[in-house]
Design an enzyme around this catalytic site. Structure first.
Site, mmCIF file in Angstrom:
data_model
loop_
_atom_site.group_PDB
_atom_site.id
_atom_site.type_symbol
_atom_site.label_atom_id
_atom_site.label_comp_id
_atom_site.label_asym_id
_atom_site.label_seq_id
_atom_site.Cartn_x
_atom_site.Cartn_y
_atom_site.Cartn_z
ATOM 1 N N HIS A 102 82.060 -18.113 91.588
ATOM 2 C CA HIS A 102 82.914 -17.207 92.364
ATOM 3 C C HIS A 102 84.348 -17.717 92.218
ATOM 4 O O HIS A 102 84.858 -18.458 93.053
ATOM 5 C CB HIS A 102 82.506 -17.185 93.837
ATOM 6 C CG HIS A 102 83.511 -16.473 94.692
ATOM 7 N ND1 HIS A 102 83.725 -15.122 94.607
ATOM 8 C CD2 HIS A 102 84.390 -16.932 95.610
ATOM 9 C CE1 HIS A 102 84.692 -14.783 95.455
ATOM 10 N NE2 HIS A 102 85.117 -15.868 96.063
ATOM 11 N N VAL A 145 80.042 -19.005 102.144
ATOM 12 C CA VAL A 145 81.134 -18.075 101.852
ATOM 13 C C VAL A 145 82.432 -18.836 101.593
ATOM 14 O O VAL A 145 83.237 -18.472 100.749
ATOM 15 C CB VAL A 145 81.327 -17.079 103.024
ATOM 16 C CG1 VAL A 145 82.517 -16.165 102.797
ATOM 17 C CG2 VAL A 145 80.058 -16.249 103.235
ATOM 18 N N ASP A 176 82.101 -9.858 94.680
ATOM 19 C CA ASP A 176 82.442 -9.599 93.281
ATOM 20 C C ASP A 176 81.544 -8.486 92.720
ATOM 21 O O ASP A 176 81.999 -7.590 92.009
ATOM 22 C CB ASP A 176 82.277 -10.887 92.465
ATOM 23 C CG ASP A 176 83.008 -12.049 93.124
ATOM 24 O OD1 ASP A 176 84.222 -11.934 93.332
ATOM 25 O OD2 ASP A 176 82.344 -13.050 93.457
ATOM 26 N N GLY A 180 85.139 -14.251 110.062
ATOM 27 C CA GLY A 180 84.287 -14.331 111.247
ATOM 28 C C GLY A 180 84.505 -13.140 112.175
ATOM 29 O O GLY A 180 83.550 -12.553 112.686
ATOM 30 N N ALA A 211 83.942 -19.380 112.856
ATOM 31 C CA ALA A 211 83.717 -18.105 113.550
ATOM 32 C C ALA A 211 85.000 -17.476 114.073
ATOM 33 O O ALA A 211 85.060 -16.259 114.265
ATOM 34 C CB ALA A 211 82.735 -18.329 114.703
#
Ligand code: NDP
Length: 328
Positions: free
Chosen positions: A187, A129, A159, A17, A12
């Protein structure tokens, strides 16, 4: 008003974050009538920085923000969580081998998977992520056997959005005219943005482009290497657009995709399009009622086939590598 939804964000205090938390607090993740309670997970040395961000969140006076907890323990972070955004990860540093990177991330995503398994709410939705996102999601999922496998997803929405923007620019048309973009695979630099199934104003996008050279030598590499282009220009990574894509991913998963369109998400394969079952690979999906389905029956031409196979091959290698390390 409704009861608050618990949203956990890991890493975070990082760049993503910082861009993400304010948008969640303002209601852009789940909707303008849905209060949220934030749970921030950080490593001990970054807890103070996360507390600083929490002071700023307080200063946003967000009507929908029902509370903020900051913790350095995964069990506490995921207890009762409804939406888990796994952003913190171990970045690849100079000279680091892929095996070392996967192992370091295993040390993060295995305990987080276990904590999700132990304490998350029944309806938990997980978005990974932190890179390598697809394989990190696979690791977390492997340690959460009681959570339905399809709740573990990886982000390819950035993307997807990059591909929409580049195609719109090429065609001189607003992004809103383009539908049915697809990112396939990992990814990573092998990802395949597919315009053959995309539409512009209801017609074929590939026909409107009609430029294979642009497709192969400009569009695909530009989308795949956009992160590096931004680091080069900004002197810092693409944190705000990554946060924006995370918001889009969860928002659409929860609230549904528009009629006549779809989005790209890294999701566990059910064997569709020849992607080995269980790999977390990017597919075109439609979301409805808080669930998603892989779009079926799309035509895959030879060019697309070879690109998809290459990216899926890389995912298979990553899976085999984490298997060998005993991480899954
Ligand atoms: P960022 O917030 O910039 O990035 C976080 C992760 O997202 C990285 O793995 C990064 O991968 C990935 N990512 C995905 N898409 C993008 C994109 N388009 N642009 C940039 N990054 C992208 O990293 P920071 O170093 O600023 O912050 C990470 C934070 O995570 C730190 O505060 C650290 O303390 C924390 N952390 C927390 C953990 C935990 O909660 N248990 C565990 C590990 C770290 P890539 O590096 O490949 O770009």
């Amino acid at each position: 008003t409704q009861a608050p939804v618990n949203v956990t964000v890991t890493g975070a205090a990082g760049q993503i974050g910082y861009a993400l938390l304010f948008r969640i607090a303002s209601g852009q993740l789940l909707g303008q009538d849905q209060p949220v309670r934030l749970r921030l997970l950080e490593i001990p040395q970054a807890v103070k920085a996360a507390e600083g961000t929490a002071l700023e969140l307080e200063d946003g006076a967000f009507p929908l923000l029902a509370g903020i907890d900051i913790v350095d323990d995964a069990k506490q972070a995921f207890d009762g969580t409804n939406v888990a955004l796994l952003v913190g990860a171990r970045p690849r540093t100079k000279g680091m081998e892929r095996g070392d990177l996967l192992e370091a991330n295993g040390g993060i995503f295995k305990p987080q998977g276990e904590a999700i398994n132990a304490g998350a709410a029944d309806d938990v939705k997980i978005l990974v992520v932190g890179n390598p996102a697809n394989t990190n999601a696979l690791i977390a999922q492997a340690h959460a056997p009681d959570v339905p496998a399809e709740r573990f997803t990886a982000m390819t929405r950035l993307d997807h959005n990059r591909a929409l923007a580049q195609l719109a620019k090429k065609l001189g048309t607003p992004v809103s005219d383009i539908k049915k973009m697809t990112i396939w695979g990992n990814h990573s630099a092998t990802q395949y943005p597919d315009i053959f199934n995309a539409e512009v104003k209801g017609g074929s996008a590939a026909e409107a482009v009609n430029d294979q050279n642009w497709l192969e030598n400009e569009f695909i590499p530009r989308v795949a290497k956009r992160g590096a282009e931004i680091i080069e220009a900004r002197g810092a990574s693409s944190a705000a657009s990554a946060a924006n894509a995370a918001i889009d991913h969860v928002h659409d998963w929860v609230n549904g995709t528009p009629e006549g369109d779809w989005v790209s998400m890294g999701v566990p394969s059910d064997g569709s399009y020849g992607v080995p079952e269980g790999l977390i690979s990017s597919f075109p999906v439609v979301c409805r009622g808080g669930a998603y389905e892989i779009v079926q029956g799309l035509e895959i031409n030879d060019f697309s086939r070879s690109r998809i196979d290459a990216s899926v091959g890389e995912l298979t290698e990553e899976r085999d590598a984490v298997r060998k390390l005993g991480l899954i």
